[in-house]
Design an enzyme around this catalytic site. Structure first.
Site, PDB file in Angstrom:
ATOM      1  N   ARG A   1       0.929  -1.219   0.185  1.00 54.47           N
ATOM      2  CA  ARG A   1       0.111   0.126  -0.025  1.00 54.47           C
ATOM      3  C   ARG A   1       0.941   1.258  -0.006  1.00 54.47           C
ATOM      4  O   ARG A   1       1.949   1.140   0.108  1.00 54.47           O
ATOM      5  CB  ARG A   1      -1.013   0.049   1.098  1.00 54.47           C
ATOM      6  CG  ARG A   1      -0.524  -0.569   2.436  1.00 54.47           C
ATOM      7  CD  ARG A   1       0.133   0.037   3.385  1.00 54.47           C
ATOM      8  NE  ARG A   1       0.133   1.520   3.392  1.00 54.47           N
ATOM      9  CZ  ARG A   1       0.995   2.593   3.546  1.00 54.47           C
ATOM     10  NH1 ARG A   1       2.217   1.992   3.669  1.00 54.47           N
ATOM     11  NH2 ARG A   1       0.887   3.672   3.615  1.00 54.47           N
ATOM     12  N   GLY A   2       0.182   2.520  -0.149  1.00 52.21           N
ATOM     13  CA  GLY A   2       0.931   3.707  -0.367  1.00 52.21           C
ATOM     14  C   GLY A   2       1.160   3.833  -1.750  1.00 52.21           C
ATOM     15  O   GLY A   2       1.383   3.040  -2.586  1.00 52.21           O
ATOM     16  N   ALA A   3       0.922   5.178  -2.237  1.00 55.89           N
ATOM     17  CA  ALA A   3       0.694   5.278  -3.615  1.00 55.89           C
ATOM     18  C   ALA A   3       1.625   4.962  -4.641  1.00 55.89           C
ATOM     19  O   ALA A   3       1.562   4.124  -5.647  1.00 55.89           O
ATOM     20  CB  ALA A   3       0.308   6.713  -3.821  1.00 55.89           C
TER      21      ALA A   3
ATOM     22  N   GLN B   1      -1.846   2.901   9.792  1.00 58.26           N
ATOM     23  CA  GLN B   1      -0.553   2.823   9.396  1.00 58.26           C
ATOM     24  C   GLN B   1       0.583   3.576   9.878  1.00 58.26           C
ATOM     25  O   GLN B   1       1.574   3.342   9.880  1.00 58.26           O
ATOM     26  CB  GLN B   1      -0.776   3.447   7.689  1.00 58.26           C
ATOM     27  CG  GLN B   1      -1.624   2.465   6.881  1.00 58.26           C
ATOM     28  CD  GLN B   1      -2.965   2.873   6.911  1.00 58.26           C
ATOM     29  OE1 GLN B   1      -3.593   3.483   7.835  1.00 58.26           O
ATOM     30  NE2 GLN B   1      -3.950   2.742   5.745  1.00 58.26           N
TER      31      GLN B   1
ATOM     32  N   ASP C   1      -2.026  10.706  -2.545  1.00 52.90           N
ATOM     33  CA  ASP C   1      -2.418   9.747  -3.375  1.00 52.90           C
ATOM     34  C   ASP C   1      -3.069  10.327  -4.792  1.00 52.90           C
ATOM     35  O   ASP C   1      -2.628   9.472  -5.807  1.00 52.90           O
ATOM     36  CB  ASP C   1      -3.658   8.967  -2.735  1.00 52.90           C
ATOM     37  CG  ASP C   1      -3.235   7.995  -1.677  1.00 52.90           C
ATOM     38  OD1 ASP C   1      -2.973   8.637  -0.470  1.00 52.90           O
ATOM     39  OD2 ASP C   1      -2.952   6.973  -1.911  1.00 52.90           O
TER      40      ASP C   1
ATOM     41  N   ASN D   1      -5.535  12.325   0.184  1.00 52.65           N
ATOM     42  CA  ASN D   1      -4.517  11.508   1.101  1.00 52.65           C
ATOM     43  C   ASN D   1      -5.280  10.730   2.093  1.00 52.65           C
ATOM     44  O   ASN D   1      -6.470  10.975   2.231  1.00 52.65           O
ATOM     45  CB  ASN D   1      -3.663  12.601   1.720  1.00 52.65           C
ATOM     46  CG  ASN D   1      -2.431  11.779   2.259  1.00 52.65           C
ATOM     47  OD1 ASN D   1      -2.002  10.722   1.685  1.00 52.65           O
ATOM     48  ND2 ASN D   1      -1.969  12.021   3.463  1.00 52.65           N
ATOM     49  N   LYS D   2      -4.807   9.966   2.844  1.00 52.92           N
ATOM     50  CA  LYS D   2      -5.495   8.929   3.823  1.00 52.92           C
ATOM     51  C   LYS D   2      -6.384  10.006   4.711  1.00 52.92           C
ATOM     52  O   LYS D   2      -6.084  11.099   5.119  1.00 52.92           O
ATOM     53  CB  LYS D   2      -4.347   8.609   4.758  1.00 52.92           C
ATOM     54  CG  LYS D   2      -4.828   7.694   5.796  1.00 52.92           C
ATOM     55  CD  LYS D   2      -5.693   6.552   5.348  1.00 52.92           C
ATOM     56  CE  LYS D   2      -5.325   5.628   4.330  1.00 52.92           C
ATOM     57  NZ  LYS D   2      -6.303   4.841   3.616  1.00 52.92           N
TER      58      LYS D   2
HETATM   59  O1  MRU Z   1      -4.582   3.372   2.033  1.00 50.43           O
HETATM   60  P1  MRU Z   1      -2.910   3.566   2.208  1.00 50.43           P
HETATM   61  O2  MRU Z   1      -2.479   3.022   3.191  1.00 50.43           O
HETATM   62  O3  MRU Z   1      -2.538   2.979   0.807  1.00 50.43           O
HETATM   63  O4  MRU Z   1      -2.976   4.969   2.120  1.00 50.43           O
HETATM   64  C1  MRU Z   1      -1.719   5.565   1.820  1.00 50.43           C
HETATM   65  C2  MRU Z   1      -1.736   6.998   2.192  1.00 50.43           C
HETATM   66  O5  MRU Z   1      -2.577   7.836   2.010  1.00 50.43           O
HETATM   67  C3  MRU Z   1      -0.309   7.727   1.986  1.00 50.43           C
HETATM   68  O6  MRU Z   1      -0.135   8.935   2.756  1.00 50.43           O
HETATM   69  C4  MRU Z   1      -0.044   8.065   0.556  1.00 50.43           C
HETATM   70  O7  MRU Z   1      -0.127   7.032  -0.320  1.00 50.43           O
HETATM   71  C5  MRU Z   1       1.159   8.529   0.170  1.00 50.43           C
HETATM   72  S1  MRU Z   1       2.639   7.510   0.461  1.00 50.43           S
HETATM   73  C6  MRU Z   1       4.094   8.048  -0.039  1.00 50.43           C
END
Ligand code: MRU
Length: 343
Positions: free
Chosen positions: A47-49, A187, A228, A238-239
């Site tokens: 996970r994470g963009a 997270q 994201d 974002n999250k």
């Molecule tokens: O649902 P996730 O854990 O994939 O969400 C991740 C986020 O919102 C991060 O802040 C975003 O992807 C940036 S990661 C460098």
């Protein structure tokens, strides 16, 4: 594989550090098909963009190596998660290679593996550049508030917002990170704290609802979060909880920075209203581990992301420089700079 690297290509397979198991244990998954990669993205083993984007690129490479239909693989991977634009950015980049390719299937597979590796390595380099660009914005002994996980685990390695904190620490700035736990999937508590712990960076985990109180009582110097998807006007998905944090930061006069590679900027999306927001299963909220904390019969709404309006964002830090408002002008300029290969 290094301590935090989220994904690694090993000849005929993609190896992932399963993020659902951290910090309890470090388990690596070996994936051989695009369907397995899509499932790992959907279930958030990765996970994470930026990490999602790179993993999806390897999903296409795996399909090619297995002689599978690339149109179908592309479709399956695109459907895995909707919000992070890096997924679509990486798949588009892979598609530009495979669509209309005229060489042998073996040559195409090799070319796609190389491109996915390039995407992964470029991400690591971009993160380090983001951290270096941000250094002048970080005061010595800064107290920095951070949301979700944007470190090595969320990228291919190093990290964006958390990478900034890491570079400032390595530069001797004596920073202290306050980490939002980031309900419901934690997270921040599980992954960001794990990374900060391993790196020896001073940090404190707080519940999401504590951020206003911490700004008021500790005097936070800056907030830095990842993204994201960043719309052309600077609105940033974002999250979930990022928007609340930006409002609290504005009230307390705390600078609010977004850190992301230019692959997260989506110039085709004009404003945040056009960004698709993923809604995840109610069980993620209704349960803490195996324990049900919401009564049976109580409805739950679980948006995974929110959109922070551009007007609450002080600046957006990318690998090719820092964008300041008006973002409609600064973001296209940075994307053009990135595409020209200049940093
Ligand atoms: O649902 P996730 O854990 O994939 O969400 C991740 C986020 O919102 C991060 O802040 C975003 O992807 C940036 S990661 C460098």
């Amino acid at each position: 594989m290094s301590t935090f690297r989220s994904i690694e290509w090993q000849g005929d397979r993609l190896v992932l550090l399963d993020q659902r198991r951290i910090p309890e244990e470090k388990v690596y998954l070996e994936l051989f098909t695009p369907e397995e990669v899509a499932q790992a993205i959907r279930e958030m083993a990765v996970r994470g963009a930026p990490a999602i984007g790179a993993a999806a690129a390897f999903g296409i490479a795996l399909a090619a190596l297995r002689g599978e239909d690339l149109v179908e693989a592309d479709k399956v991977l695109r459907a895995s998660r909707p919000t992070a634009v890096n997924l679509f950015w990486a798949l588009d980049r892979m598609k530009r290679i495979w669509e209309g390719y005229e060489g042998s299937p073996e040559a195409l597979a090799q070319r796609l593996v190389e491109e996915a590796q390039k995407i992964a390595e470029e991400d690591v380099e971009a993160n380090k550049r983001i951290g270096r660009h941000a250094l002048p914005l970080i005061p010595d002994e800064a107290k920095i508030l951070h949301h979700c996980n944007t470190g090595s685990l969320a990228t291919v390695d190093y990290g964006t917002a958390l990478g900034i904190i890491r570079i400032a620490h390595e530069a001797g700035k004596k920073v202290h990170a306050f980490l939002d736990e980031t309900r419901p999937r934690l997270q921040g508590a599980r992954l960001s704290a794990f990374e900060m712990n391993e790196l020896g960076i001073p940090h404190t985990v707080i519940v999401d609802g504590a951020s206003g109180h911490v700004m008021k009582t500790f005097g936070i110097d800056l907030v830095v979060v990842g993204a994201d998807r960043i719309a052309r006007n600077g609105d940033t998905a974002n999250k979930i909880g990022t928007y609340n944090l930006a409002i609290a930061a504005r009230y307390h006069g705390v600078p609010f920075y977004v850190a992301a590679p230019t692959s997260t900027i989506d110039l085709k999306t004009r404003t945040g209203a056009e960004i698709p927001i993923e809604e995840r299963a109610p069980e993620e909220v209704a349960y803490c581990g195996p324990v049900r904390v919401v009564p049976e019969g109580s409805p739950v709404y679980n948006p995974a992301f929110d959109v922070t309006p551009a007007e609450l964002i002080t600046a957006i830090i990318t690998e090719v420089g820092i964008a300041y408002p008006p973002f409609e002008e600064s973001l296209p300029a940075l994307v053009a700079k990135a595409q020209g290969g200049r940093a």
